[in-house]
Design a protein around this motif. Structure first.
Motif, PDB file in Angstrom:
ATOM      1  N   HIS A 188       0.873  -1.201   0.000  1.00 36.87           N
ATOM      2  CA  HIS A 188       0.000   0.000   0.000  1.00 36.87           C
ATOM      3  C   HIS A 188       0.897   1.235   0.000  1.00 36.87           C
ATOM      4  O   HIS A 188       1.496   1.574   1.021  1.00 36.87           O
ATOM      5  N   HIS A 246       1.571   5.404  -1.675  1.00 44.51           N
ATOM      6  CA  HIS A 246       1.239   6.583  -2.488  1.00 44.51           C
ATOM      7  C   HIS A 246       2.551   7.212  -2.958  1.00 44.51           C
ATOM      8  O   HIS A 246       3.414   7.512  -2.128  1.00 44.51           O
ATOM      9  N   MET A 297      -1.190   3.312  -5.117  1.00 50.11           N
ATOM     10  CA  MET A 297      -2.552   3.826  -4.935  1.00 50.11           C
ATOM     11  C   MET A 297      -2.925   4.781  -6.078  1.00 50.11           C
ATOM     12  O   MET A 297      -2.082   5.546  -6.549  1.00 50.11           O
ATOM     13  N   LYS A 354      -9.171  -0.056  -6.055  1.00 56.71           N
ATOM     14  CA  LYS A 354      -9.276   0.545  -4.727  1.00 56.71           C
ATOM     15  C   LYS A 354     -10.636   1.166  -4.524  1.00 56.71           C
ATOM     16  O   LYS A 354     -11.103   1.959  -5.340  1.00 56.71           O
ATOM     17  N   HIS A 369      -4.726  -0.737   5.716  1.00 60.42           N
ATOM     18  CA  HIS A 369      -4.261   0.045   6.880  1.00 60.42           C
ATOM     19  C   HIS A 369      -5.214  -0.044   8.071  1.00 60.42           C
ATOM     20  O   HIS A 369      -5.779   0.953   8.495  1.00 60.42           O
ATOM     21  N   ASP A 378       1.326   2.565   3.575  1.00 58.34           N
ATOM     22  CA  ASP A 378       0.469   3.739   3.381  1.00 58.34           C
ATOM     23  C   ASP A 378       1.296   5.014   3.481  1.00 58.34           C
ATOM     24  O   ASP A 378       0.790   6.051   3.924  1.00 58.34           O
TER      25      ASP A 378
HETATM   26 ZN    ZN Z   1      -3.345   5.068   1.524  1.00 62.62          ZN
END
Ligand code: ZN
Ligand code: NCD
Length: 357
Positions: free
Chosen positions: A24, A26, A50, A110, A185, A258
């Motif tokens: 996960h 970004h 993501m 997602k 998460h 994340d």
């Molecule tokens: Zn995220």
């Protein structure tokens, strides 16, 4: 896992793991890519990227073009594979799922409930609307990644994950029993218990920051926006449940940072953006937790085995070595014209990472 010394697992000085993946992540776009992609690629072989760009990634074509831009930011000589995702909207066509699957580079979609987090304004307004898309995903084996929080303003922000389980996740799993779902998460004891009680088609990712901190961190010495992320940090009892899950050896719990970069001036702001930047020191942060629990022997499963097993992808064959040698996490990085401040910047971490055995 090979150990360089015959000491007990909790007093190792060096530890070589199958190279981990981040399930996960970004990385944003444009100039941000050059700042953050090398940080991840220095540790992780692959990452689930993501799709919540300011213009969300909703087509296969966009996902493939984005993948190329990410690859262009990978330092020469480093192997790094971005695993792409599509952003689900109320209007995404089921045929797009087939196209995405055929591309060979899109492995998941997602689900952002509309309004749940950063760049989720085009997210799904009601899960029933995307049933035909979920049907296509179930058929093609495309994984569903869920931001599991309700957006109902009447629900307390600390309860949004627990309420999501009953209102949405349970009915969704009943309706699509063969769909593989990652509860992303997770932050609560409720989510841990729910995943444990479910079948093998449900797994969860765990971030380093939710394993390391409880919600007190947000307020220690004054408001600390760099600790603000969504789902928001919870009480200690929840953090303890997450740590237990991560270090339990249960393959349904695996690593997903994340890591979510935002320019420092947008974090240090009256309406601070949600997201913690953890990519640079990620494996050191996870090692810190596993070592504290005397469970370094279980880090490899969590970081390098259980993710690919769930996604039905091969495990990596290269390695990452963790060396016990204290280092100070930088306070900031250049981020286009702005600054990027990592979580725990200026703090000392015990483990350094090196690619290779
Ligand atoms: Zn995220
Ligand atoms: C993420 C972001 O900034 O894109 N923020 C966050 O707080 N985690 C979005 C998300 O994963 O919720």
């Amino acid at each position: 896992m090979t150990q360089s010394t015959p000491m007990a697992p909790n007093s190792l000085s060096q530890l070589t793991l199958t190279r981990p993946d981040d399930w996960h992540l970004h990385v944003r776009d444009a100039q941000a890519l050059a700042a953050v992609v090398p940080h991840t690629a220095a540790q992780f072989a692959r990452a689930i990227i993501m799709p919540n760009l300011s213009t969300p990634v909703t087509t296969t074509e966009q996902a493939l073009a984005y993948r190329e831009r990410i690859l262009a930011s990978v330092p020469k000589g480093v192997r790094f594979e971005p695993l792409m995702t599509l952003y689900l909207t109320d209007t995404l066509a089921p045929t797009e799922i087939e196209r995405a699957h055929q591309s060979g580079h899109v492995v998941a979609c997602k689900l952002y409930p509309q309004g749940a987090t950063t760049n989720s304004d085009k997210g799904v307004t009601s899960i029933e609307k995307i049933y035909p898309v979920l049907e296509a995903m179930q058929k093609t084996g495309t994984k569903l990644l869920v931001h599991g929080e309700v957006t109902d303003p009447d629900v307390d922000v600390f309860d949004r994950e627990a309420v999501f389980i009953d209102r949405h996740l349970e009915p969704l799993r009943k309706r699509f029993p063969a769909l593989k779902i990652v509860f992303e998460h997770i932050t609560t004891q409720n989510a841990v218990q729910y995943v444990k009680s479910a079948d093998q088609n449900l797994a969860a990712t765990l971030t380093a920051h939710h394993l390391l901190f409880n919600r007190n961190a947000l307020f220690k010495g004054g408001m600390r926006p760099h600790y603000y992320c969504l789902p928001v940090l919870k009480k200690e009892v929840h953090r303890l449940a997450l740590v237990e899950a991560a270090t339990s050896g249960d393959p349904r719990f695996f690593l997903g940072t994340d890591s979510a970069p935002h320019a420092a001036h947008l974090k240090e702001h009256a309406q601070a953006c949600a997201g913690c930047y953890t990519a640079f020191g990620a494996m050191s942060m996870y090692a810190e937790i596993f070592e504290r629990l005397g469970r370094l022997d279980r880090l490899e499963g969590f970081a390098s085995h259980f993710g690919p097993d769930f996604y039905e992808l091969p495990r990596n064959t290269d390695h990452l070595t963790l060396v016990k040698a204290p280092w100070v996490l930088p306070e900031s990085f250049a981020y286009g014209d702005a600054l990027l401040k990592p979580l725990m910047g200026g703090e000392t971490l015990a483990w350094q990472t090196r690619l290779g055995a």
